[in-house]
Write a protein that holds these residues in place. Structure first.
Motif, PDB file in Angstrom:
ATOM      1  N   THR A 114      35.109  80.394  32.829  1.00 12.19           N
ATOM      2  CA  THR A 114      34.505  81.318  31.874  1.00 12.19           C
ATOM      3  C   THR A 114      34.381  80.629  30.524  1.00 12.19           C
ATOM      4  O   THR A 114      35.378  80.143  29.974  1.00 12.19           O
ATOM      5  CB  THR A 114      35.355  82.592  31.724  1.00 12.19           C
ATOM      6  OG1 THR A 114      35.491  83.221  33.008  1.00 12.19           O
ATOM      7  CG2 THR A 114      34.707  83.567  30.769  1.00 12.19           C
ATOM      8  N   SER A 115      33.163  80.584  30.006  1.00 11.79           N
ATOM      9  CA  SER A 115      32.920  79.870  28.751  1.00 11.79           C
ATOM     10  C   SER A 115      33.528  80.622  27.571  1.00 11.79           C
ATOM     11  O   SER A 115      33.866  81.810  27.658  1.00 11.79           O
ATOM     12  CB  SER A 115      31.417  79.689  28.532  1.00 11.79           C
ATOM     13  OG  SER A 115      30.774  80.948  28.439  1.00 11.79           O
ATOM     14  N   LYS A 116      33.644  79.933  26.455  1.00 11.46           N
ATOM     15  CA  LYS A 116      34.193  80.534  25.250  1.00 11.46           C
ATOM     16  C   LYS A 116      33.274  81.657  24.747  1.00 11.46           C
ATOM     17  O   LYS A 116      32.059  81.478  24.669  1.00 11.46           O
ATOM     18  CB  LYS A 116      34.342  79.492  24.141  1.00 11.46           C
ATOM     19  CG  LYS A 116      35.380  78.425  24.422  1.00 11.46           C
ATOM     20  CD  LYS A 116      35.459  77.462  23.249  1.00 11.46           C
ATOM     21  CE  LYS A 116      36.495  76.370  23.500  1.00 11.46           C
ATOM     22  NZ  LYS A 116      36.561  75.410  22.364  1.00 11.46           N
ATOM     23  N   GLY A 117      33.848  82.780  24.398  1.00 12.73           N
ATOM     24  CA  GLY A 117      33.067  83.871  23.827  1.00 12.73           C
ATOM     25  C   GLY A 117      32.799  83.617  22.353  1.00 12.73           C
ATOM     26  O   GLY A 117      33.716  83.306  21.591  1.00 12.73           O
ATOM     27  N   LYS A 118      31.549  83.731  21.936  1.00 13.10           N
ATOM     28  CA  LYS A 118      31.171  83.451  20.553  1.00 13.10           C
ATOM     29  C   LYS A 118      30.690  84.694  19.816  1.00 13.10           C
ATOM     30  O   LYS A 118      30.159  84.606  18.703  1.00 13.10           O
ATOM     31  CB  LYS A 118      30.089  82.367  20.514  1.00 13.10           C
ATOM     32  CG  LYS A 118      30.531  81.064  21.168  1.00 13.10           C
ATOM     33  CD  LYS A 118      29.451  80.012  21.104  1.00 13.10           C
ATOM     34  CE  LYS A 118      29.862  78.758  21.865  1.00 13.10           C
ATOM     35  NZ  LYS A 118      31.083  78.144  21.320  1.00 13.10           N
ATOM     36  N   GLY A 119      30.815  85.859  20.457  1.00 10.12           N
ATOM     37  CA  GLY A 119      30.431  87.092  19.795  1.00 10.12           C
ATOM     38  C   GLY A 119      28.929  87.286  19.717  1.00 10.12           C
ATOM     39  O   GLY A 119      28.159  86.651  20.433  1.00 10.12           O
ATOM     40  N   PHE A 120      28.497  88.164  18.811  1.00 11.72           N
ATOM     41  CA  PHE A 120      27.074  88.466  18.637  1.00 11.72           C
ATOM     42  C   PHE A 120      26.448  87.378  17.774  1.00 11.72           C
ATOM     43  O   PHE A 120      26.853  87.172  16.629  1.00 11.72           O
ATOM     44  CB  PHE A 120      26.923  89.831  17.962  1.00 11.72           C
ATOM     45  CG  PHE A 120      25.511  90.364  17.989  1.00 11.72           C
ATOM     46  CD1 PHE A 120      25.134  91.272  18.948  1.00 11.72           C
ATOM     47  CD2 PHE A 120      24.574  89.950  17.058  1.00 11.72           C
ATOM     48  CE1 PHE A 120      23.843  91.783  18.992  1.00 11.72           C
ATOM     49  CE2 PHE A 120      23.281  90.442  17.087  1.00 11.72           C
ATOM     50  CZ  PHE A 120      22.906  91.363  18.055  1.00 11.72           C
ATOM     51  N   GLN A 121      25.443  86.672  18.320  1.00 11.39           N
ATOM     52  CA  GLN A 121      24.819  85.559  17.615  1.00 11.39           C
ATOM     53  C   GLN A 121      23.309  85.756  17.563  1.00 11.39           C
ATOM     54  O   GLN A 121      22.712  86.421  18.411  1.00 11.39           O
ATOM     55  CB  GLN A 121      25.142  84.221  18.299  1.00 11.39           C
ATOM     56  CG  GLN A 121      26.616  83.873  18.328  1.00 11.39           C
ATOM     57  CD  GLN A 121      27.184  83.650  16.941  1.00 11.39           C
ATOM     58  OE1 GLN A 121      26.475  83.284  16.017  1.00 11.39           O
ATOM     59  NE2 GLN A 121      28.484  83.880  16.802  1.00 11.39           N
ATOM     60  N   GLY A 122      22.691  85.135  16.562  1.00  8.53           N
ATOM     61  CA  GLY A 122      21.254  85.193  16.422  1.00  8.53           C
ATOM     62  C   GLY A 122      20.539  84.298  17.406  1.00  8.53           C
ATOM     63  O   GLY A 122      21.159  83.500  18.115  1.00  8.53           O
ATOM     64  N   ALA A 123      19.205  84.412  17.458  1.00  4.29           N
ATOM     65  CA  ALA A 123      18.426  83.669  18.446  1.00  4.29           C
ATOM     66  C   ALA A 123      18.425  82.170  18.182  1.00  4.29           C
ATOM     67  O   ALA A 123      18.278  81.375  19.112  1.00  4.29           O
ATOM     68  CB  ALA A 123      16.990  84.192  18.472  1.00  4.29           C
ATOM     69  N   MET A 124      18.592  81.739  16.932  1.00  9.44           N
ATOM     70  CA  MET A 124      18.592  80.304  16.637  1.00  9.44           C
ATOM     71  C   MET A 124      19.820  79.629  17.241  1.00  9.44           C
ATOM     72  O   MET A 124      19.724  78.530  17.788  1.00  9.44           O
ATOM     73  CB  MET A 124      18.515  80.075  15.126  1.00  9.44           C
ATOM     74  CG  MET A 124      17.175  80.430  14.519  1.00  9.44           C
ATOM     75  SD  MET A 124      17.053  80.072  12.766  1.00  9.44           S
ATOM     76  CE  MET A 124      17.115  78.281  12.754  1.00  9.44           C
ATOM     77  N   LYS A 125      20.958  80.271  17.168  1.00  9.60           N
ATOM     78  CA  LYS A 125      22.176  79.705  17.742  1.00  9.60           C
ATOM     79  C   LYS A 125      22.246  79.959  19.250  1.00  9.60           C
ATOM     80  O   LYS A 125      22.637  79.086  20.021  1.00  9.60           O
ATOM     81  CB  LYS A 125      23.416  80.301  17.058  1.00  9.60           C
ATOM     82  CG  LYS A 125      24.738  79.775  17.604  1.00  9.60           C
ATOM     83  CD  LYS A 125      25.898  80.372  16.834  1.00  9.60           C
ATOM     84  CE  LYS A 125      27.232  79.896  17.397  1.00  9.60           C
ATOM     85  NZ  LYS A 125      27.474  78.469  17.158  1.00  9.60           N
ATOM     86  N   ARG A 126      21.820  81.149  19.643  1.00  5.54           N
ATOM     87  CA  ARG A 126      21.965  81.549  21.043  1.00  5.54           C
ATOM     88  C   ARG A 126      20.932  80.887  21.948  1.00  5.54           C
ATOM     89  O   ARG A 126      21.244  80.490  23.075  1.00  5.54           O
ATOM     90  CB  ARG A 126      21.858  83.072  21.152  1.00  5.54           C
ATOM     91  CG  ARG A 126      22.222  83.624  22.504  1.00  5.54           C
ATOM     92  CD  ARG A 126      21.978  85.130  22.560  1.00  5.54           C
ATOM     93  NE  ARG A 126      22.451  85.701  23.802  1.00  5.54           N
ATOM     94  CZ  ARG A 126      22.024  86.848  24.299  1.00  5.54           C
ATOM     95  NH1 ARG A 126      21.099  87.554  23.652  1.00  5.54           N
ATOM     96  NH2 ARG A 126      22.496  87.312  25.434  1.00  5.54           N
ATOM     97  N   HIS A 127      19.667  80.767  21.484  1.00  2.17           N
ATOM     98  CA  HIS A 127      18.593  80.242  22.320  1.00  2.17           C
ATOM     99  C   HIS A 127      17.910  79.004  21.730  1.00  2.17           C
ATOM    100  O   HIS A 127      16.875  78.580  22.233  1.00  2.17           O
ATOM    101  CB  HIS A 127      17.529  81.327  22.543  1.00  2.17           C
ATOM    102  CG  HIS A 127      18.052  82.544  23.242  1.00  2.17           C
ATOM    103  ND1 HIS A 127      18.518  82.511  24.534  1.00  2.17           N
ATOM    104  CD2 HIS A 127      18.192  83.834  22.821  1.00  2.17           C
ATOM    105  CE1 HIS A 127      18.912  83.727  24.894  1.00  2.17           C
ATOM    106  NE2 HIS A 127      18.723  84.542  23.871  1.00  2.17           N
TER     107      HIS A 127
END
Length: 244
Positions: A114-127
């Motif tokens: 299970t990867s590290k949880g990074k919480g709610f992130q924007g599209a630039m960081k997430r995608h």
């Protein structure tokens, strides 16, 4: 031939050197108290598998179905329980304590965690979106994702649209990582490269599914200590018989 995998825990990363003095970044995985706590058969369950458990747990911390199953099998309850489907020749007896010798240095393995949880992130960081321009009329929207829907038809946001949201904390599988080495004394496996998850995460390690393997212990590495004890007992019995 399809062998069983192992349940390990991620210790962290370090650097090891090969015989040529070249440094390799490796992830240290601990096999710990991983043991076989059950089997699945075609006659009873419809498939063949080994049930493995790791990290012994108190009875109050284990669900009642798992606790009852452990009592019936005559084993201790474990915190992490995983099934590995295997071929008929790779069934391991219940109660067998597994070790890092199950794998061989140089072979390729697949790891899942299970990867590290990074919480709610924007599209630039997430995608990995590029974002908008720094000027030319863009005002306070440099990291926004832009338009998401259509006008008249279909007039909605399509499912699967890449947007901001929860990042990480999902099951990730990394394939074809090389086993750099084995530490039999400490029961450790050194895997080249990064393994998903934080330190202390449970990591499932199996033979690489997309590669062929040779000269691997089947069904697993057999411990030598119990055999030596049995041999000594037989020798003592024979000696006593001769003496009589």
């Amino acid at each position: 031939m399809k062998r069983s995998g192992l349940i390990t825990t991620k210790i962290g990363m370090t650097r090891l050197y090969d015989d040529n003095g070249v440094a390799h970044g490796v992830t240290v995985l601990s096999v710990g108290d991983c043991a076989v706590i059950g089997n699945r058969s075609v006659e009873k369950h419809g498939y063949v598998a080994n049930v493995l458990g790791m990290r012994e747990a108190k009875a109050k911390h284990v669900a009642k179905p798992q606790l009852v199953a452990a009592e019936k099998a005559g084993v201790k309850p474990y915190r992490k329980v995983v099934e590995f489907r295997v071929s008929d020749d790779c069934v391991i007896p219940v109660g067998t304590q597994l070790s890092s010798g199950h794998f061989v240095a140089g072979q390729l393995v697949d790891v899942q965690a299970t990867s590290k949880g990074k919480g709610f992130q924007g599209a630039m960081k997430r995608h990995n979106f590029g974002g908008k321009e720094a000027t030319h009329g863009v005002l306070k929207a440099h990291r926004s994702i832009g338009g998401t829907g259509m006008r008249e038809w279909p007039g909605r946001v399509l499912k699967g649209k890449k947007m901001a949201g929860q990042m990480g904390n999902e099951t990730v599988t990394v394939q074809n990582l090389k086993v750099f080495g084995i530490d039999a004394a400490e029961n450790l496996i050194f895997v080249e490269g990064a393994v998903p998850g934080a330190n202390g995460t449970f990591v499932l390690v199996t033979d690489a599914i997309k590669k062929e393997h040779k000269d691997l212990p089947v069904p697993t590495m057999v411990a030598t200590a119990p055999q030596a004890e049995v041999a000594s007992e037989e020798t003592n019995t024979e000696t006593d018989a001769v003496a009589e």
